[in-house]
Structure formats: structure tokens, C-alpha cells
Scaffold this active site. Structure first.
Site, PDB file in Angstrom:
ATOM      1  N   MET A  30       0.693  -1.264   0.218  1.00 18.42           N
ATOM      2  CA  MET A  30      -0.190  -0.057   0.056  1.00 18.42           C
ATOM      3  C   MET A  30       0.703   1.228  -0.026  1.00 18.42           C
ATOM      4  O   MET A  30       0.382   2.251   0.224  1.00 18.42           O
ATOM      5  CB  MET A  30      -0.970   0.138   1.143  1.00 18.42           C
ATOM      6  CG  MET A  30      -1.829  -1.244   1.293  1.00 18.42           C
ATOM      7  SD  MET A  30      -3.558  -1.006   2.035  1.00 18.42           S
ATOM      8  CE  MET A  30      -2.916  -0.820   3.840  1.00 18.42           C
ATOM      9  N   LEU A  33       6.755   3.160   1.445  1.00 13.75           N
ATOM     10  CA  LEU A  33       7.517   1.853   1.532  1.00 13.75           C
ATOM     11  C   LEU A  33       8.682   2.167   2.424  1.00 13.75           C
ATOM     12  O   LEU A  33       9.138   3.403   2.515  1.00 13.75           O
ATOM     13  CB  LEU A  33       8.021   1.804  -0.268  1.00 13.75           C
ATOM     14  CG  LEU A  33       7.078   1.517  -1.047  1.00 13.75           C
ATOM     15  CD1 LEU A  33       7.637   1.117  -2.509  1.00 13.75           C
ATOM     16  CD2 LEU A  33       6.194   0.327  -0.448  1.00 13.75           C
ATOM     17  N   HIS A  37       9.321  -3.665   3.293  1.00 16.65           N
ATOM     18  CA  HIS A  37       8.899  -3.781   2.105  1.00 16.65           C
ATOM     19  C   HIS A  37      10.111  -4.172   0.803  1.00 16.65           C
ATOM     20  O   HIS A  37      10.021  -4.918   0.293  1.00 16.65           O
ATOM     21  CB  HIS A  37       8.157  -2.407   1.438  1.00 16.65           C
ATOM     22  CG  HIS A  37       6.998  -2.071   2.249  1.00 16.65           C
ATOM     23  ND1 HIS A  37       6.942  -0.876   2.855  1.00 16.65           N
ATOM     24  CD2 HIS A  37       5.606  -2.489   2.193  1.00 16.65           C
ATOM     25  CE1 HIS A  37       5.650  -0.913   3.160  1.00 16.65           C
ATOM     26  NE2 HIS A  37       4.920  -1.944   2.677  1.00 16.65           N
ATOM     27  N   ASP A 150       2.287  -9.302   8.952  1.00 14.80           N
ATOM     28  CA  ASP A 150       0.782  -9.258   8.922  1.00 14.80           C
ATOM     29  C   ASP A 150       0.620 -10.861   8.773  1.00 14.80           C
ATOM     30  O   ASP A 150       0.067 -11.350   7.742  1.00 14.80           O
ATOM     31  CB  ASP A 150       0.142  -8.569   7.862  1.00 14.80           C
ATOM     32  CG  ASP A 150       0.528  -7.111   7.909  1.00 14.80           C
ATOM     33  OD1 ASP A 150      -0.325  -6.305   8.418  1.00 14.80           O
ATOM     34  OD2 ASP A 150       1.420  -6.669   7.177  1.00 14.80           O
TER      35      ASP A 150
HETATM   36  P1  AMP Z   1       1.446  -2.605   3.448  1.00  8.47           P
HETATM   37  O1  AMP Z   1       2.041  -1.936   2.541  1.00  8.47           O
HETATM   38  O2  AMP Z   1       1.348  -2.503   4.922  1.00  8.47           O
HETATM   39  O3  AMP Z   1       0.104  -3.406   2.901  1.00  8.47           O
HETATM   40  O4  AMP Z   1       2.689  -4.072   3.424  1.00  8.47           O
HETATM   41  C1  AMP Z   1       2.999  -4.759   2.244  1.00  8.47           C
HETATM   42  C2  AMP Z   1       3.643  -6.036   2.692  1.00  8.47           C
HETATM   43  O5  AMP Z   1       4.917  -5.595   3.386  1.00  8.47           O
HETATM   44  C3  AMP Z   1       2.815  -7.153   3.620  1.00  8.47           C
HETATM   45  O6  AMP Z   1       3.179  -8.297   3.019  1.00  8.47           O
HETATM   46  C4  AMP Z   1       3.626  -6.850   4.934  1.00  8.47           C
HETATM   47  O7  AMP Z   1       3.322  -7.700   5.584  1.00  8.47           O
HETATM   48  C5  AMP Z   1       4.934  -6.630   4.438  1.00  8.47           C
HETATM   49  N1  AMP Z   1       5.530  -5.782   5.602  1.00  8.47           N
HETATM   50  C6  AMP Z   1       5.112  -4.578   6.096  1.00  8.47           C
HETATM   51  N2  AMP Z   1       5.795  -4.361   7.298  1.00  8.47           N
HETATM   52  C7  AMP Z   1       6.902  -5.261   7.319  1.00  8.47           C
HETATM   53  C8  AMP Z   1       8.013  -5.328   7.877  1.00  8.47           C
HETATM   54  N3  AMP Z   1       8.478  -4.392   8.911  1.00  8.47           N
HETATM   55  N4  AMP Z   1       8.989  -6.545   7.849  1.00  8.47           N
HETATM   56  C9  AMP Z   1       8.563  -7.223   6.897  1.00  8.47           C
HETATM   57  N5  AMP Z   1       7.412  -7.219   5.801  1.00  8.47           N
HETATM   58  C10 AMP Z   1       6.707  -6.053   6.224  1.00  8.47           C
END
Ligand code: AMP
Length: 280
Positions: A30, A33, A37, A150
């Protein structure tokens, strides 16, 4: 790096890659970044010929309109980060591009979505499953990368893929943390600087709970000690703190030797809602 803003642009790009027999890795995000990410993108880059990253703040998965409105949007820096890790294709659709028709599909995943995030965010995982299905159809990845951050989302997408026979291999990547232990999150940018030290306590509470479980404490005792641990930190409001079975996310009352355990937490730090977890 190619930027696709429309479904038709993305479709023709993917069609070409498929003709060339390229192995496609996909990282749905989303935006806003951060290094979490980036770790997913780097993993994808190592294992695939082409890395596609989507940036789409999916409105249907937000329960709270204020959370949606305040979700950080940082397109220019996001593109910069993606260039730096040699991402090949960025899909940046507008809401109308993803939802030309109002979404009416509802997914139901049984017990696994009744607990933790599902209990506090009704309809959230149905909306996540819908948007991930759409993205999988568009990108047609061989591998898709998600974060353990998540965990419940990952397990639900695993069910989605298994039950609907998506030809995608899922990868669950470790949580990337700041030096303080705070799990990186797009929402961290909204935390007031003065409250940050309380935020560090979230990871400390997980580490404490893990060691208590490993010492053989009963889950009820662990949870009560954790509530006491949170007491002094007035900026932190615990929403849930659960010791669960790692694959089903169902609460564990009595821990047995062979239990695969996850400890999951959600807490408000000021008005920012944060989640984190640790595996045993
Ligand atoms: P989001 O943009 O929050 O929807 O996250 C996109 C992807 O990045 C999802 O699969 C999250 O689980 C992963 N993600 C978010 N934060 C972290 C983190 N701190 N470490 C590893 N992966 C992450």
C-alpha cells in the site's frame, strides 16, 4: 523501471513477459515504502526474473475512514526506493482502475478470521482477499511475497490460494525492525516523536512473553504479567495480546511441548494502531 497506471498497460506488459517465459515475482503493497517492503523486493529479485510491485491503498479494507484518509502516500520516494532495489515494474492504479464496478464479492475464511485483527476489523480480510485475487489475476505471478508482520493476512491468503487453486507460490518473509525493536510500518511515520519510546515497549512485551512461555508459565499468567508490563505506559493502549497456535491463530489455553506458537499484539500508540508478533 516501468510504471503502469492502468490495467491495460499492465496486462500487455505481463503478456509479453509470459511469452518470453519470465519468472514473475510479485510484492503487493500500500506504498509509504520502508525497509520491510524492500526486504520483500530483494527476496523477489533473488528468486525471480522480473519483480512487480503494486502500490494501491485499497479503500475497501479500511474500517475507519479517518485511517484511510490519513494513510501516508509518498509516491515519489516510493519510486526512488523501488529503483534502488532494481524493481522492474510498478503497478500504481487509481481506485477507479481497480474497481470499475462496486465490489460485491464476500469471502469467508471461518475461525481464522474471527480472531485477532478479524475480531476488531469486520470485513477487512474479505476486502484483502478480493484485492489480492484481483492483483493475482492481473500480475499472474509465479511467486508472491508477503511479510510475517501481517501474519493473519498471510495465513488467510494461503487459504485463498489453496482453496481457489491460484498457481502462485507464497513466501512469508521475516519482520524487519528498527534498532529499537519497533517493527517497521508505514503507520510509524504518524507516531508523535515524544511517544516513540513507548512504542518500543511493544516488541519488548513480545520478547518478555516469549521468554515466560519458554520458562513454562501458563498462558493466563503470561497475559496477566503482560498487562502489568503495559500499565506504566499511558500512551499505549493494548487492544489485544494473544498467545495462539501458529497455523490456526486459535488461542492456546495450555501450552504443550509440540505447540507451534505465535504471540500477537495490537496496540494504539496515541491514535496510531500498531500490530506485531513473534514466533516460538
Ligand atoms: P503494506 O504496505 O503495509 O500493505 O505491506 C505490504 C507487505 O509488506 C505486506 O506483506 C506486509 O506484511 C509487508 N511488511 C510490512 N511491514 C513489514 C516489516 N516490518 N517487515 C517485513 N515485511 C513487512
Amino acid at each position: 523501471m516501468q510504471i503502469c497506471r492502468t490495467v491495460s498497460e499492465l496486462r500487455s506488459t505481463i503478456d509479453n513477459l509470459k511469452l518470453l517465459g519470465k519468472k514473475i515475482g510479485f510484492v503487493p503493497t500500500m506504498g509509504a515504502l520502508h525497509q520491510g517492503h524492500m526486504s520483500l523486493c530483494k527476496e523477489a529479485k533473488m528468486e525471480c526474473d522480473v519483480v512487480v510491485v503494486s502500490i494501491f491503498v485499497n479503500p475497501t479494507q479500511f474500517n475507519n475512514p479517518e485511517d484511510l484518509a490519513k494513510y501516508p502516500r509518498t509516491e515519489t520516494t516510493d519510486l526512488h526506493h523501488l529503483n534502488a532495489v532494481s524493481c522492474d515494474i510498478v503497478f500504481l492504479p487509481a481506485v477507479e482502475e481497480m474497481y470499475p464496478f462496486p465490489s460485491s464479492i464476500v469471502f469467508s475464511f471461518g475461525n481464522i478470521e474471527q480472531v485477532l485483527e478479524g475480531a476488531f476489523r469486520p470485513g477487512h480480510f474479505s476486502a484483502v482477499a478480493t484485492v489480492v485475487s484481483k492483483l493475482f489475476h492481473l500480475v499472474q505471478p509465479h511467486l508472491a511475497y508477503f511479510g510475517q508482520k501481517d501474519l493473519q493476512q498471510y495465513l488467510i491468503i494461503e487459504q485463498l490460494v489453496n482453496q481457489l487453486s491460484f498457481p502462485v507460490i507464497l513466501k512469508c518473509c521475516p519482520i524487519v525492525r528498527a534498532e529499537s525493536g519497533l517493527a517497521l510500518s508505514s503507520r510509524n511515520a504518524r507516531i508523535e516523536a515524544s511517544l516513540l519510546p513507548d512504542g518500543y515497549k511493544i516488541y519488548q512485551s513480545l520478547v518478555l512473553a516469549k521468554s515466560l512461555v519458554q520458562q513454562g508459565e501458563k498462558t493466563a499468567v503470561v497475559k496477566s504479567k503482560i498487562r502489568q508490563f503495559y500499565n506504566p505506559y499511558s500512551a499505549l493502549e493494548l487492544e489485544y495480546f494473544e498467545i495462539v497456535e501458529r497455523d490456526t491463530l486459535q488461542s492456546i489455553e495450555e501450552i504443550k511441548d509440540n505447540n507451534k506458537i505465535a504471540i500477537c499484539v495490537a496496540a494504539y500508540l496515541g491514535n496510531v494502531r500498531l500490530i506485531d508478533n513473534i514466533l516460538l
